[in-house]
Design a protein around this motif. Structure first.
Motif, PDB file in Angstrom:
ATOM      1  N   LEU A 166       5.644 -13.573  52.329  1.00 10.81           N
ATOM      2  CA  LEU A 166       5.169 -13.896  50.982  1.00 10.81           C
ATOM      3  C   LEU A 166       4.723 -15.348  50.891  1.00 10.81           C
ATOM      4  O   LEU A 166       5.289 -16.230  51.536  1.00 10.81           O
ATOM      5  CB  LEU A 166       6.276 -13.636  49.952  1.00 10.81           C
ATOM      6  CG  LEU A 166       6.825 -12.210  49.839  1.00 10.81           C
ATOM      7  CD1 LEU A 166       7.771 -12.110  48.650  1.00 10.81           C
ATOM      8  CD2 LEU A 166       5.708 -11.185  49.741  1.00 10.81           C
ATOM      9  N   SER A 167       3.711 -15.589  50.084  1.00 13.19           N
ATOM     10  CA  SER A 167       3.228 -16.945  49.850  1.00 13.19           C
ATOM     11  C   SER A 167       4.156 -17.656  48.863  1.00 13.19           C
ATOM     12  O   SER A 167       5.052 -17.049  48.262  1.00 13.19           O
ATOM     13  CB  SER A 167       1.812 -16.897  49.275  1.00 13.19           C
ATOM     14  OG  SER A 167       1.839 -16.285  47.990  1.00 13.19           O
ATOM     15  N   GLU A 168       3.931 -18.963  48.702  1.00 16.96           N
ATOM     16  CA  GLU A 168       4.730 -19.730  47.751  1.00 16.96           C
ATOM     17  C   GLU A 168       4.579 -19.173  46.343  1.00 16.96           C
ATOM     18  O   GLU A 168       5.547 -19.062  45.582  1.00 16.96           O
ATOM     19  CB  GLU A 168       4.303 -21.205  47.777  1.00 16.96           C
ATOM     20  CG  GLU A 168       4.742 -21.958  49.017  1.00 16.96           C
ATOM     21  CD  GLU A 168       6.257 -22.115  49.076  1.00 16.96           C
ATOM     22  OE1 GLU A 168       6.883 -22.155  47.997  1.00 16.96           O
ATOM     23  OE2 GLU A 168       6.805 -22.179  50.188  1.00 16.96           O
ATOM     24  N   GLU A 169       3.351 -18.796  45.997  1.00 10.29           N
ATOM     25  CA  GLU A 169       3.100 -18.265  44.664  1.00 10.29           C
ATOM     26  C   GLU A 169       3.852 -16.951  44.448  1.00 10.29           C
ATOM     27  O   GLU A 169       4.451 -16.725  43.397  1.00 10.29           O
ATOM     28  CB  GLU A 169       1.600 -18.050  44.465  1.00 10.29           C
ATOM     29  CG  GLU A 169       1.249 -17.536  43.069  1.00 10.29           C
ATOM     30  CD  GLU A 169      -0.242 -17.334  42.904  1.00 10.29           C
ATOM     31  OE1 GLU A 169      -0.639 -16.784  41.862  1.00 10.29           O
ATOM     32  OE2 GLU A 169      -1.009 -17.723  43.816  1.00 10.29           O
ATOM     33  N   GLU A 170       3.814 -16.084  45.459  1.00 11.70           N
ATOM     34  CA  GLU A 170       4.493 -14.794  45.331  1.00 11.70           C
ATOM     35  C   GLU A 170       6.008 -14.949  45.309  1.00 11.70           C
ATOM     36  O   GLU A 170       6.713 -14.083  44.790  1.00 11.70           O
ATOM     37  CB  GLU A 170       4.099 -13.881  46.488  1.00 11.70           C
ATOM     38  CG  GLU A 170       2.656 -13.421  46.436  1.00 11.70           C
ATOM     39  CD  GLU A 170       2.226 -12.745  47.734  1.00 11.70           C
ATOM     40  OE1 GLU A 170       1.494 -11.738  47.658  1.00 11.70           O
ATOM     41  OE2 GLU A 170       2.628 -13.225  48.811  1.00 11.70           O
ATOM     42  N   SER A 171       6.498 -16.048  45.891  1.00 14.44           N
ATOM     43  CA  SER A 171       7.944 -16.260  45.958  1.00 14.44           C
ATOM     44  C   SER A 171       8.502 -16.923  44.711  1.00 14.44           C
ATOM     45  O   SER A 171       9.727 -17.040  44.575  1.00 14.44           O
ATOM     46  CB  SER A 171       8.286 -17.116  47.184  1.00 14.44           C
ATOM     47  OG  SER A 171       7.900 -16.479  48.376  1.00 14.44           O
ATOM     48  N   GLN A 172       7.656 -17.360  43.820  1.00 12.88           N
ATOM     49  CA  GLN A 172       8.143 -17.992  42.590  1.00 12.88           C
ATOM     50  C   GLN A 172       8.929 -16.976  41.768  1.00 12.88           C
ATOM     51  O   GLN A 172       8.506 -15.832  41.605  1.00 12.88           O
ATOM     52  CB  GLN A 172       6.973 -18.535  41.769  1.00 12.88           C
ATOM     53  CG  GLN A 172       6.328 -19.753  42.399  1.00 12.88           C
ATOM     54  CD  GLN A 172       5.180 -20.299  41.561  1.00 12.88           C
ATOM     55  OE1 GLN A 172       4.920 -19.811  40.460  1.00 12.88           O
ATOM     56  NE2 GLN A 172       4.486 -21.300  42.073  1.00 12.88           N
ATOM     57  N   GLY A 173      10.044 -17.398  41.263  1.00 12.39           N
ATOM     58  CA  GLY A 173      10.921 -16.487  40.536  1.00 12.39           C
ATOM     59  C   GLY A 173      11.971 -15.871  41.438  1.00 12.39           C
ATOM     60  O   GLY A 173      12.729 -14.999  41.014  1.00 12.39           O
ATOM     61  N   ARG A 174      12.017 -16.340  42.704  1.00 11.87           N
ATOM     62  CA  ARG A 174      12.984 -15.793  43.661  1.00 11.87           C
ATOM     63  C   ARG A 174      14.372 -16.330  43.365  1.00 11.87           C
ATOM     64  O   ARG A 174      14.543 -17.454  42.917  1.00 11.87           O
ATOM     65  CB  ARG A 174      12.557 -16.168  45.088  1.00 11.87           C
ATOM     66  CG  ARG A 174      13.443 -15.569  46.173  1.00 11.87           C
ATOM     67  CD  ARG A 174      12.874 -15.900  47.547  1.00 11.87           C
ATOM     68  NE  ARG A 174      12.921 -17.332  47.812  1.00 11.87           N
ATOM     69  CZ  ARG A 174      13.970 -17.976  48.305  1.00 11.87           C
ATOM     70  NH1 ARG A 174      15.075 -17.308  48.585  1.00 11.87           N
ATOM     71  NH2 ARG A 174      13.919 -19.277  48.530  1.00 11.87           N
ATOM     72  N   SER A 175      15.385 -15.511  43.631  1.00  6.39           N
ATOM     73  CA  SER A 175      16.782 -15.898  43.443  1.00  6.39           C
ATOM     74  C   SER A 175      17.588 -15.419  44.642  1.00  6.39           C
ATOM     75  O   SER A 175      17.167 -14.516  45.365  1.00  6.39           O
ATOM     76  CB  SER A 175      17.340 -15.283  42.154  1.00  6.39           C
ATOM     77  OG  SER A 175      18.743 -15.428  42.075  1.00  6.39           O
ATOM     78  N   SER A 176      18.752 -16.017  44.854  1.00 10.74           N
ATOM     79  CA  SER A 176      19.625 -15.554  45.936  1.00 10.74           C
ATOM     80  C   SER A 176      20.281 -14.224  45.583  1.00 10.74           C
ATOM     81  O   SER A 176      20.814 -13.534  46.453  1.00 10.74           O
ATOM     82  CB  SER A 176      20.716 -16.601  46.226  1.00 10.74           C
ATOM     83  OG  SER A 176      21.481 -16.857  45.054  1.00 10.74           O
ATOM     84  N   ASN A 177      20.247 -13.848  44.324  1.00  2.51           N
ATOM     85  CA  ASN A 177      20.734 -12.547  43.858  1.00  2.51           C
ATOM     86  C   ASN A 177      19.528 -11.643  43.632  1.00  2.51           C
ATOM     87  O   ASN A 177      18.644 -11.960  42.839  1.00  2.51           O
ATOM     88  CB  ASN A 177      21.528 -12.706  42.564  1.00  2.51           C
ATOM     89  CG  ASN A 177      22.166 -11.414  42.100  1.00  2.51           C
ATOM     90  OD1 ASN A 177      21.599 -10.335  42.224  1.00  2.51           O
ATOM     91  ND2 ASN A 177      23.365 -11.518  41.541  1.00  2.51           N
ATOM     92  N   VAL A 178      19.485 -10.516  44.346  1.00  6.28           N
ATOM     93  CA  VAL A 178      18.294  -9.668  44.289  1.00  6.28           C
ATOM     94  C   VAL A 178      17.986  -9.217  42.871  1.00  6.28           C
ATOM     95  O   VAL A 178      16.811  -9.098  42.483  1.00  6.28           O
ATOM     96  CB  VAL A 178      18.470  -8.456  45.241  1.00  6.28           C
ATOM     97  CG1 VAL A 178      19.585  -7.526  44.777  1.00  6.28           C
ATOM     98  CG2 VAL A 178      17.159  -7.673  45.383  1.00  6.28           C
ATOM     99  N   ASN A 179      19.013  -8.974  42.058  1.00  4.37           N
ATOM    100  CA  ASN A 179      18.783  -8.477  40.698  1.00  4.37           C
ATOM    101  C   ASN A 179      18.227  -9.542  39.755  1.00  4.37           C
ATOM    102  O   ASN A 179      17.773  -9.222  38.654  1.00  4.37           O
ATOM    103  CB  ASN A 179      20.086  -7.909  40.119  1.00  4.37           C
ATOM    104  CG  ASN A 179      20.542  -6.664  40.858  1.00  4.37           C
ATOM    105  OD1 ASN A 179      19.725  -5.809  41.197  1.00  4.37           O
ATOM    106  ND2 ASN A 179      21.843  -6.566  41.116  1.00  4.37           N
TER     107      ASN A 179
END
Length: 454
Positions: A166-179
């Motif tokens: 995934l690109s940086e843009e696609e990874s925005q909103g990522r968390s260590s908790n999948v939910n």
């Protein structure tokens, strides 16, 4: 064996399992070729292209699939949604899928089932290729369930963003908790297309059983289409798996997403990859047919040299056409039976009489089975297998009592022991088992020398 050695052995066995699964795909392509020719049609270009041991592509004319094979040992349990996304390599498969200009089908191949749990039910209902591994029937999926599954997939792709590419843009909103991951609309659209292409093939034999299952399940149908018997199926299986494994061992110059670069090379032939790399990674159905013909001409080259017999029961079972697994089980359990008798049968009143009564009853039961098989008209090449199968499945509790508890394992060992003492045979006739036992060591040595000279 140290933990490091055990880990290395497991890895090597998994690699060999994956090459055997790829060989299954190659044989399926060859079978399609043969069916086309029988109809008088020219087959399209069919080919297997491998990256490393875990990933390959299957081309059937204009249609093609990316395949990722993941073995799960029995002590690891069934796949969960979490392990499918980590150990199962779904994000890596997504990465390869997205890097290609024309979207292929995608298939994850495994020897283990998807766990029957609420979190995996939707994925199983939508993607599982065969439901034989799970007795639960598939359920129809609503649009709400499908949207929920796609959201879950996109969240896991974010959690494993590096593997998924995934690109940086696609990874925005990522968390260590999948939910807590919040995928954007572009990622949701991309994961939807990937989900539409994904199949889970979970009905594959494990790394131990595929060695024995492969010749009959995958090779035999192809040999029959070619007009051959299945006599040399094992040699053909070993020859083909060795050929496919060799194509998987040469590392591409580009380790990262090398399979997609190789697929692109079919049309663009980039200089940095080169035709030689593509040829090493490619196995056509024509090459597979050549390997099969070579194995049929000289099967002994591809088979391990015969091991010398250690017991008369092994000789009798081999002559009776029983396979190596049954012979090994007989040898092992005969040892258990003899050790148990030595430890449990002493000079106490009645102990030896009980053992003799049991032995007489076992031999009488085997004689009865022998007569039943003869009356059925069972073919000679199946006689030994049928007799062994029926005798080892006699109910242990139906025999006279012994000084110890009789189990199926001990019953199998007692049967092997009776045969080793020439009281039970797995052929309709008797022969000189001692002569074969004494001569087997020399023949095995000679066979090994001949194979080494090829």
């Amino acid at each position: 064996m140290t933990p490091e050695e055990d880990s290395g052995s497991r890895t090597l066995n998994r690699y060999r399992w994956q090459s055997r699964v790829a060989t299954r795909d190659l044989l399926a392509l060859l079978s399609l070729d043969l069916a086309d020719r029988q109809r008088g049609e020219d087959p399209p270009h069919r080919v297997l292209v491998s990256e490393r041991h875990e990933d390959w592509a299957v081309f059937n004319g204009e249609r093609w699939w990316l395949v990722s094979a993941k073995h799960l040992d029995s002590d690891q349990g069934a796949w969960t949604l979490s392990t499918l996304m980590s150990d199962g390599g779904i994000p890596h498969l997504y990465r390869n899928y997205r890097r290609l200009p024309a979207a292929p089908g995608c298939r994850m191949v495994t020897n283990n089932a998807i766990r029957s749990a609420p979190e995996t039910r939707l994925l199983r209902d939508l993607c599982q290729l065969e439901d034989g591994a799970d007795a639960t029937p598939r359920s129809p999926m609503s649009s709400e369930d499908r949207d929920g599954l796609n959201l879950t997939l996109a969240r896991y792709l974010m959690l494993h963003h590096k593997d998924a590419g995934l690109s940086e843009e696609e990874s925005q909103g990522r968390s260590s908790n999948v939910n807590h991951c919040k995928p954007n609309s572009d990622l949701l659209a991309s994961s939807t297309r990937f989900l539409d292409s994904l199949l889970l093939d979970t009905n594959i034999p494990g790394r131990r059983s595929i060695i024995d299952v492969g010749p009959l399940r995958y090779v035999k149908p192809v040999l029959h289409r070619l007009g051959h018997t299945s006599t040399e199926a094992e040699a053909v299986w070993e020859a083909l798996t060795g050929y496919v494994e060799q194509s998987m061992e040469d590392q591409l110059s580009t380790e990262d997403a090398g399979l997609t670069d190789l697929i692109r090379s079919f049309s663009t032939r980039p200089q940095d990859l080169g035709e030689e790399a593509a040829e090493k990674r490619t196995v056509t159905t024509g090459q597979a047919l050549t390997v099969i013909e070579r194995a049929l001409r000289r099967p002994q080259v591809f088979l391990a040299p015969p091991l010398p017999f250690e017991h008369k029961v092994s000789v009798k079972m081999a002559v009776g056409k029983l396979e190596s697994n049954a012979i090994q089980r007989a040898e092992d359990r005969m040892t258990v039976w003899r050790k148990t008798c030595a430890a449990e049968v002493d000079d106490s009143p009645g102990n030896h009489a009980q053992l003799q009564e049991f032995s007489d009853e076992l031999e009488d039961r085997v004689d009865d089975l022998h007569v039943e098989l003869r009356n059925e008209g069972v073919e000679e090449n199946l006689f030994g297998t049928r007799l062994w199968h029926s005798a080892t499945r006699l109910p242990p509790e139906s025999f006279p009592p012994l000084p110890f508890r009789l189990t199926r394992t001990l019953l199998t060992g007692a049967l092997a022991d009776a045969s080793d003492q020439c009281r039970v045979w797995f052929t309709p006739y008797r022969f000189d088992a001692d002569a074969i036992l004494l001569g087997s060591s020399g023949r095995a040595t000679n066979a090994a020398d001949e194979d080494g000279g090829e």
